[in-house]
Design a protein around this motif. Structure first.
Motif, PDB file in Angstrom:
ATOM      1  N   ASN A  86       0.833  -1.187   0.000  1.00 62.92           N
ATOM      2  CA  ASN A  86       0.000   0.000   0.000  1.00 62.92           C
ATOM      3  C   ASN A  86       0.874   1.246   0.000  1.00 62.92           C
ATOM      4  N   SER A  87       0.318   2.345  -0.489  1.00 65.95           N
ATOM      5  CA  SER A  87       1.119   3.570  -0.597  1.00 65.95           C
ATOM      6  C   SER A  87       1.600   4.076   0.763  1.00 65.95           C
ATOM      7  N   SER A  88       0.904   3.707   1.854  1.00 72.98           N
ATOM      8  CA  SER A  88       1.329   4.143   3.184  1.00 72.98           C
ATOM      9  C   SER A  88       2.608   3.449   3.647  1.00 72.98           C
ATOM     10  N   PHE A  89       3.045   2.380   2.954  1.00 72.47           N
ATOM     11  CA  PHE A  89       4.266   1.675   3.326  1.00 72.47           C
ATOM     12  C   PHE A  89       5.506   2.333   2.720  1.00 72.47           C
ATOM     13  N   PHE A  90       5.334   3.344   1.872  1.00 69.96           N
ATOM     14  CA  PHE A  90       6.463   3.981   1.217  1.00 69.96           C
ATOM     15  C   PHE A  90       6.552   5.443   1.651  1.00 69.96           C
ATOM     16  N   ARG A  91       7.784   5.932   1.718  1.00 67.50           N
ATOM     17  CA  ARG A  91       8.037   7.336   2.041  1.00 67.50           C
ATOM     18  C   ARG A  91       8.902   7.919   0.928  1.00 67.50           C
TER      19      ARG A  91
END
Length: 335
Positions: free
Chosen positions: A252-257
């Motif tokens: 999910n996009s929340s796992f990437f910074r």
């Protein structure tokens, strides 16, 4: 268009998940219709494709082949044998985003109810396997909190007969229309609550961006993100696929910074090391000392020390008059 799509997909989009293992070493295979919430439950001894496929064939013999079957990324769903089974049955197999159970929320919610039923039976010294069919009958006949209609009625179009009298309603709206309206309102409320609770915002990741991926915490010194960056190669909704050294990672996009002002090694110019100089030239020459006359030095100013008297606080005055709040007291001096 959306309502017609939902009506035509009743009983055709199914969600699949495993629960377990339980103390007996068994697993529970759960298949739930995405729109009606009608569950099918099978007890299996293994999660291999050879065990799962015959159980799915039995469910499809009762309900028909689906158009879409959504599952997690378990081992049986990544095998070539399961892919051949999906092609033979004519349905599309979709795998959700890894480590993001919210993408399969309908069946995950049913798993919470099912696991609670098993724990209650075990705590009461009852056999949950013999009472599983009774639990499923009661669940299928109970109106769902989202659709306001029982899963059995939503799937078959009629109410389940389980021994209680029923009064038919003549002015009742069609089942498919009620499911669409109630389900849409419930999902809108849940999405608004989840977005407010998590402070969500739209992801700005694009293919080509350099990002850091969240990693599991092994000890207290493990950083929350992997220091080696990934490169985003695909984005589909909230599912992002990144690559590093030929290894693809889908989360999910929340796992990437995202990395701000990232400078990659391939974009940097080659670093040229400075040429080594001779030992003699590397030693700087000592500066020459120039003597100056004594008259050029500034004279120190005259400093006069003034004694400072220590500060003393004035003597504390004693009050001879009692405060207002103590006027009703009679005070006498001790003898």
């Amino acid at each position: 268009m959306v309502e017609e799509a939902v009506k035509s997909s009743l009983g055709l989009n199914w969600l699949l998940i495993f629960s377990g293992p339980y103390p007996s070493g068994q697993y529970i295979l759960v298949v739930v219709d995405e729109h009606s919430r009608y569950p099918e439950v099978e007890i299996v001894h293994s999660t291999s494709a050879k065990v799962v496929i015959p159980r799915l064939q039995g469910i499809f013999a009762r309900q028909g082949f689906p158009k879409v079957l959504k599952s997690d990324n378990g081992p049986p769903f990544q095998s070539q044998e399961f892919a051949d089974f999906a092609n033979a049955c004519g349905f599309k197999h979709r795998r959700i985003t890894p480590l993001w159970p919210e993408a399969n929320g309908n069946v995950e919610r049913f798993m919470g109810t099912l696991n609670k039923f098993v724990r209650v039976c075990v705590s009461g010294n009852r056999n949950w396997k013999s009472e599983l069919n009774q639990f499923l009958m009661q669940y299928r006949a109970t109106p769902h909190s989202s659709t306001k209609i029982s899963p059995f009625e939503a799937l078959t179009g009629r109410k389940m007969s389980f021994g209680l009298p029923d009064i038919p309603k003549s002015d009742q709206a069609p089942v498919s229309d009620s499911i669409v309206n109630n389900d849409a309102m419930s999902k809108t409320k849940m999405k608004a609550y989840a977005d407010q609770r998590r402070h969500t915002s739209e992801s700005s990741l694009k293919p080509g961006n350099h990002v850091l991926a969240k990693q599991p915490k092994l000890n207290k010194l493990t950083p929350p993100f992997d220091p080696d960056p990934y490169t985003v190669i695909e984005k589909k909704g909230s599912m992002v696929t990144a690559e590093r050294d030929g290894r693809c990672l889908t989360r999910n996009s929340s796992f990437f910074r995202p990395i701000k002002n990232a400078v990659m090694l391939e974009d940097e110019e080659e670093y040229e090391a400075p040429q080594a100089s001779s030992p003699e030239s590397s030693i700087p020459a000592a500066p020459e000392l120039v003597s100056s006359p004594e008259s050029s030095l500034p004279s120190a100013p005259d400093i006069t020390l003034v004694p400072v008297t220590p500060r003393r606080n004035p003597p504390r005055s004693t009050r001879s008059v009692l405060p207002q709040k103590m006027k009703d007291y009679v005070m006498s001096k001790p003898k």
